[in-house]
Design a protein around this motif. Sequence first.
Motif, PDB file in Angstrom:
ATOM      1  N   UNK A 244      52.578  43.008  -7.005  1.00  0.00           N
ATOM      2  CA  UNK A 244      53.876  43.279  -6.475  1.00  0.00           C
ATOM      3  C   UNK A 244      54.555  44.764  -6.525  1.00  0.00           C
ATOM      4  N   UNK A 245      54.144  45.194  -7.946  1.00  0.00           N
ATOM      5  CA  UNK A 245      54.594  46.748  -8.046  1.00  0.00           C
ATOM      6  C   UNK A 245      54.014  47.830  -7.148  1.00  0.00           C
ATOM      7  N   UNK A 246      52.739  47.468  -6.951  1.00  0.00           N
ATOM      8  CA  UNK A 246      51.945  48.443  -5.877  1.00  0.00           C
ATOM      9  C   UNK A 246      52.788  48.152  -4.490  1.00  0.00           C
ATOM     10  N   UNK A 247      53.212  46.846  -4.094  1.00  0.00           N
ATOM     11  CA  UNK A 247      53.821  46.973  -2.872  1.00  0.00           C
ATOM     12  C   UNK A 247      55.121  47.281  -2.836  1.00  0.00           C
ATOM     13  N   UNK A 248      55.791  47.392  -3.868  1.00  0.00           N
ATOM     14  CA  UNK A 248      57.057  48.008  -4.283  1.00  0.00           C
ATOM     15  C   UNK A 248      56.908  49.485  -3.870  1.00  0.00           C
TER      16      UNK A 248
ATOM     17  N   UNK B 234      57.262  36.902  -4.050  1.00  0.00           N
ATOM     18  CA  UNK B 234      55.966  37.720  -3.762  1.00  0.00           C
ATOM     19  C   UNK B 234      55.432  37.716  -2.583  1.00  0.00           C
ATOM     20  N   UNK B 235      54.921  38.883  -2.295  1.00  0.00           N
ATOM     21  CA  UNK B 235      54.306  39.133  -1.001  1.00  0.00           C
ATOM     22  C   UNK B 235      54.680  40.358  -0.475  1.00  0.00           C
ATOM     23  N   UNK B 236      53.502  41.008   0.134  1.00  0.00           N
ATOM     24  CA  UNK B 236      53.519  42.591   0.667  1.00  0.00           C
ATOM     25  C   UNK B 236      54.529  42.580   1.644  1.00  0.00           C
ATOM     26  N   UNK B 237      54.080  41.965   2.842  1.00  0.00           N
ATOM     27  CA  UNK B 237      54.739  41.968   4.020  1.00  0.00           C
ATOM     28  C   UNK B 237      56.357  42.081   4.015  1.00  0.00           C
TER      29      UNK B 237
END
Length: 462
Positions: A111-115, A416-419
């Motif tokens: 989730x940090x990476x997506x953030x 949670x979830x990148x999109x």
Amino acid sequence: MATIVSYTAHPRRLTQALLLVLAAAIGLGAYSLVALGRYEQLPEQLPAVAIGTGVLIVLLQAAVMWRAPYADPVILPIVVLLNLLGITVIESVHAANEIYGIRTSASADRQMLWAIIGVALCIGVLVLLRDHRPLRRYTWISAVVGAVLLLLPLAPVIGDSRNGSKIWINIAGYSFQPAELAKIAFAIFFAGYLVSRRDTLALAGPKVLGIQLPRWSDFGPILVAWGFAMAVLVLQTDLGTSLMFFGLFVAMLYVATDRLSWLVIGAVMFLPPAVFAATQMSHVQTRITCWLDPLSRENFSSCEQIGQGLFGLANGGLFGTGLGEGRPDVVPHAESDFVFTSFAEEMGMVGSFALLLLYLLLVQRALRAAVGISDGFGTLLAGGLGFVLALQVFVVVGGLTRVIPLTGLTLPFLAAGGSSLVCNWIIAGILVRLSDAARRPAARQVPGAAAPPARREAEASA
């Protein structure tokens, strides 16, 4: 003769910087408390997370000071705090699953990476989008892009079906929910379309049962939007997404025309397909049953998820069990669909209300920007983006608390979830840009003063 003099305005960048630091401190403190609650020690990666958070808020602050100096100072701190709280809850769920031997794919690191990606795109919006008004040129392109994205999960190779709904695509092992990006494209399309036809749509028509209806010839746009939403409902069997897009159009239609009758018409038009879904689609029928009576002996096995979620809410009580002290591992999808119950269990009713107030303040700031913008396109775009955030929060929290049946939407910035996270960060960037346009000092004419040279030349040539 007259000259142009700008009003004195206060950018309030120092206020934003202080609020960003406060949001980071609260978020990092919560993240630390989860590790203390689960492992009785501070997380090993806390220094790296703190440094990364500091770098990101410095970049956000610099981008706003450079490109949007008059933007609302509250929007980004709220988004940063929500994002950090989401990472905290996901870490708590992941740690609980590890302790009790449950395998899960979601983690705070991912989730940090997506953030980071989301913040980068938000900064990209601020840097590249100097003015929101050129987006109106892409009204119909946005419509095509939104339609393609929304129907992409129906593709035979990349489409992915989960829990009875076809709303995902899978490419090279990576999943993405195109509807999250489609809602931005449709917001731009609806704003551009409605601003050019608002006068026509506002004209009065026949009066039925005391409600002033629009002219029959003006039903075309809403019928098209209704048909598209129904296609999503039938083909993708996703009531939540169809509700979100049709509700977005009707709400923006109301903002454009200021006529309450459009809201009534929209509610009446959405009722038959909702009844159809509740009677003809098995997974929707299950959700209706779980909404009505999830804890009965006959329904508990099929409604275990929402039943365990209700137990988690009850276990939280008034002040919660404490960060890192809850049992979110007993609730399936506790880091995504049921992330609010995980948060409410550990933070209690008080923390849940505080979270909802953050969302309320974010929506209020979006609507405030909509009121302050001088052009109709910006007003509709800010209002539409604010409404879609509010609708998602209501649908998710209302479903988990049994106010309405559960649907398949995600809680913005928390789940949670990148999109979802990346697209909501893009929305945050657009709202910051719109708030800058709304708060930027207007110019006034001072009678008797000399006009600028360029204006004198224009007046002479005229």
